[in-house]
Design an enzyme around this catalytic site. Structure first.
Site, PDB file in Angstrom:
ATOM      1  N   CYS A   1       0.863  -1.183   0.000  1.00  0.00           N
ATOM      2  CA  CYS A   1       0.000   0.000   0.000  1.00  0.00           C
ATOM      3  C   CYS A   1       0.896   1.229   0.000  1.00  0.00           C
ATOM      4  O   CYS A   1       2.107   1.146   0.218  1.00  0.00           O
ATOM      5  CB  CYS A   1      -0.968   0.000   1.180  1.00  0.00           C
ATOM      6  SG  CYS A   1      -0.202  -0.243   2.802  1.00  0.00           S
TER       7      CYS A   1
ATOM      8  N   TYR B   1       2.959  11.301 -12.807  1.00  0.00           N
ATOM      9  CA  TYR B   1       1.550  11.445 -12.450  1.00  0.00           C
ATOM     10  C   TYR B   1       1.459  12.160 -11.110  1.00  0.00           C
ATOM     11  O   TYR B   1       2.406  12.167 -10.322  1.00  0.00           O
ATOM     12  CB  TYR B   1       0.847  10.087 -12.369  1.00  0.00           C
ATOM     13  CG  TYR B   1       1.319   9.194 -11.239  1.00  0.00           C
ATOM     14  CD1 TYR B   1       0.661   9.175 -10.003  1.00  0.00           C
ATOM     15  CD2 TYR B   1       2.431   8.367 -11.386  1.00  0.00           C
ATOM     16  CE1 TYR B   1       1.097   8.361  -8.960  1.00  0.00           C
ATOM     17  CE2 TYR B   1       2.867   7.540 -10.362  1.00  0.00           C
ATOM     18  CZ  TYR B   1       2.201   7.544  -9.156  1.00  0.00           C
ATOM     19  OH  TYR B   1       2.633   6.743  -8.123  1.00  0.00           O
TER      20      TYR B   1
ATOM     21  N   ARG C   1      12.822  -0.592  -3.813  1.00  0.00           N
ATOM     22  CA  ARG C   1      12.010  -0.897  -4.990  1.00  0.00           C
ATOM     23  C   ARG C   1      12.674  -0.368  -6.260  1.00  0.00           C
ATOM     24  O   ARG C   1      13.210   0.738  -6.280  1.00  0.00           O
ATOM     25  CB  ARG C   1      10.630  -0.257  -4.847  1.00  0.00           C
ATOM     26  CG  ARG C   1       9.606  -0.746  -5.878  1.00  0.00           C
ATOM     27  CD  ARG C   1       8.329   0.049  -5.791  1.00  0.00           C
ATOM     28  NE  ARG C   1       7.193  -0.655  -6.377  1.00  0.00           N
ATOM     29  CZ  ARG C   1       6.065  -0.073  -6.751  1.00  0.00           C
ATOM     30  NH1 ARG C   1       5.907   1.231  -6.608  1.00  0.00           N
ATOM     31  NH2 ARG C   1       5.076  -0.773  -7.272  1.00  0.00           N
TER      32      ARG C   1
ATOM     33  N   HIS D   1       2.588  -7.336  -8.137  1.00  0.00           N
ATOM     34  CA  HIS D   1       1.362  -7.450  -8.939  1.00  0.00           C
ATOM     35  C   HIS D   1       1.364  -8.614  -9.927  1.00  0.00           C
ATOM     36  O   HIS D   1       0.951  -8.460 -11.083  1.00  0.00           O
ATOM     37  CB  HIS D   1       1.121  -6.146  -9.688  1.00  0.00           C
ATOM     38  CG  HIS D   1       1.076  -4.928  -8.833  1.00  0.00           C
ATOM     39  ND1 HIS D   1       0.440  -4.891  -7.613  1.00  0.00           N
ATOM     40  CD2 HIS D   1       1.629  -3.689  -9.003  1.00  0.00           C
ATOM     41  CE1 HIS D   1       0.580  -3.684  -7.078  1.00  0.00           C
ATOM     42  NE2 HIS D   1       1.306  -2.947  -7.891  1.00  0.00           N
TER      43      HIS D   1
ATOM     44  N   ASP E   1      -2.881  -2.363  -2.500  1.00  0.00           N
ATOM     45  CA  ASP E   1      -2.361  -1.370  -3.449  1.00  0.00           C
ATOM     46  C   ASP E   1      -3.074  -0.028  -3.295  1.00  0.00           C
ATOM     47  O   ASP E   1      -3.011   0.826  -4.193  1.00  0.00           O
ATOM     48  CB  ASP E   1      -2.456  -1.872  -4.895  1.00  0.00           C
ATOM     49  CG  ASP E   1      -1.612  -1.039  -5.855  1.00  0.00           C
ATOM     50  OD1 ASP E   1      -0.633  -0.407  -5.404  1.00  0.00           O
ATOM     51  OD2 ASP E   1      -1.941  -0.997  -7.067  1.00  0.00           O
TER      52      ASP E   1
ATOM     53  N   ASN F   1      -2.729   5.377 -10.762  1.00  0.00           N
ATOM     54  CA  ASN F   1      -2.740   5.116 -12.203  1.00  0.00           C
ATOM     55  C   ASN F   1      -3.820   4.141 -12.664  1.00  0.00           C
ATOM     56  O   ASN F   1      -3.721   3.595 -13.760  1.00  0.00           O
ATOM     57  CB  ASN F   1      -1.360   4.636 -12.684  1.00  0.00           C
ATOM     58  CG  ASN F   1      -0.325   5.740 -12.642  1.00  0.00           C
ATOM     59  OD1 ASN F   1      -0.494   6.787 -13.252  1.00  0.00           O
ATOM     60  ND2 ASN F   1       0.736   5.518 -11.878  1.00  0.00           N
TER      61      ASN F   1
END
Length: 304
Positions: free
Chosen positions: A28, A45, A120, A177, A244, A249
């Site tokens: 998350c 974004y 990440r 994912h 998530d 997006n």
């Protein structure tokens, strides 16, 4: 051009299933608020503010006790918002950071003390420039002594190039994912086969989250379930799950997080496997110091 994001679901339903004590949302995000934690100028974004107070409340509503916050590209390598929520969680949150290639050992130690346990790397087209292989190797060398792992976020079509490189890295790796495969192509598709091949190496873990990202059928995203169910059944001890939230997006079908929790009844219908997915696995990876303790994890609640 910096793309705006849709708002998250305003009133997710309360799940029909009950989660085991110590359940963890292992993927998350916390965004902003931008007035306090500005977004990165180089972002692709602009998310809706998704502050820690809202995420704490969502987790209480869903019956989730712990969380792993994953740094997203909109905040770049400024991990301040994530660290702020970890500090407010009384030990119930851990984090996965994004760092520069020239990050220092002192900076990494500070992140570790702040609750970070991994880094990440992004290889997703809409998030901008891919992480550099040379830079990744340098970061991996620096984080290995801390016992951290790498989280890898990629588009499925990158696997032919990425898989050989990832196999070279000498540390645990978590794939985001379900590898962002296309659910409409079925579990027999080559991209999913490559993901399964990676998972045969016990250094690899995978998150069975993001059904809204791989689904082509739309809500309730049942076309994603066979992928998640297969991964849970075959690699029970190396799977993680997360909401998530706040779903950056997502362009069309903003998911109801309560409905995402209820998908777990199909992904891990056996109570023992559900507990392994939601409690045991994230504990081993993010709270290893508690593995020998029989005490349940502390409830996720902001300090006041």
């Amino acid at each position: 051009m910096i793309a705006p994001n849709l708002p998250y679901h305003p009133s997710p339903r309360r799940p029909e299933i009950s989660l085991p004590p110590g359940a963890c949302d292992a993927h998350c995000h916390v965004f902003g608020p931008a007035a306090r934690f500005p977004f990165a100028p180089e972002r692709t974004y602009t998310p809706i503010d998704a502050p820690k107070e809202t995420l704490f409340a969502l987790h209480r509503h869903l019956g989730i006790d712990r969380a792993v916050l994953v740094q997203a590209s909109c905040h770049g390598t400024d991990n301040s918002a994530m660290l702020d929520m970890i500090a407010a969680s009384d030990g119930a949150c851990r984090g996965v950071a994004m760092v520069r290639a020239d990050v220092t050992d002192a900076e990494l130690r500070a992140l570790h003390e702040g609750g970070v346990r991994g880094v990440r790397f992004n290889f997703v087209t809409h998030l901008g420039k891919d992480a550099d292989f040379g830079g990744i190797r340098g970061i991996v060398e620096k984080i290995a002594p801390l016992g951290w792992h790498a989280v890898v976020h990629f588009d499925a079509d990158r696997l032919p190039v990425l898989a050989p490189f990832l196999k070279e890295l000498p540390l645990p790796m978590v794939i985001d994912h379900m590898g962002r495969v296309d659910a409409s192509k079925g579990v027999g598709q080559p991209a999913f086969g490559m993901l399964l091949d990676l998972m045969e190496d016990d250094r690899f873990w995978v998150k069975v989250c993001g059904p809204e990202r791989i689904s082509r059928a739309g809500p309730p995203f049942h076309d994603a379930v066979p992928f998640a169910r297969l991964l849970v059944d075959r690699f029970t001890d190396r799977v993680l799950w997360g909401t998530d939230w706040p779903h950056p997006n997502i362009k069309v079908h903003m998911p109801d997080d309560g409905a995402l929790v209820d998908l777990l009844a199909h992904v891990a219908p056996d109570p023992a496997r559900l507990r392994t997915l939601l409690v045991d696995n994230p504990t081993r990876l993010y709270w290893p110091e508690t593995v020998r303790s029989a005490a349940p994890a502390g409830a996720l609640a902001e300090k006041v």
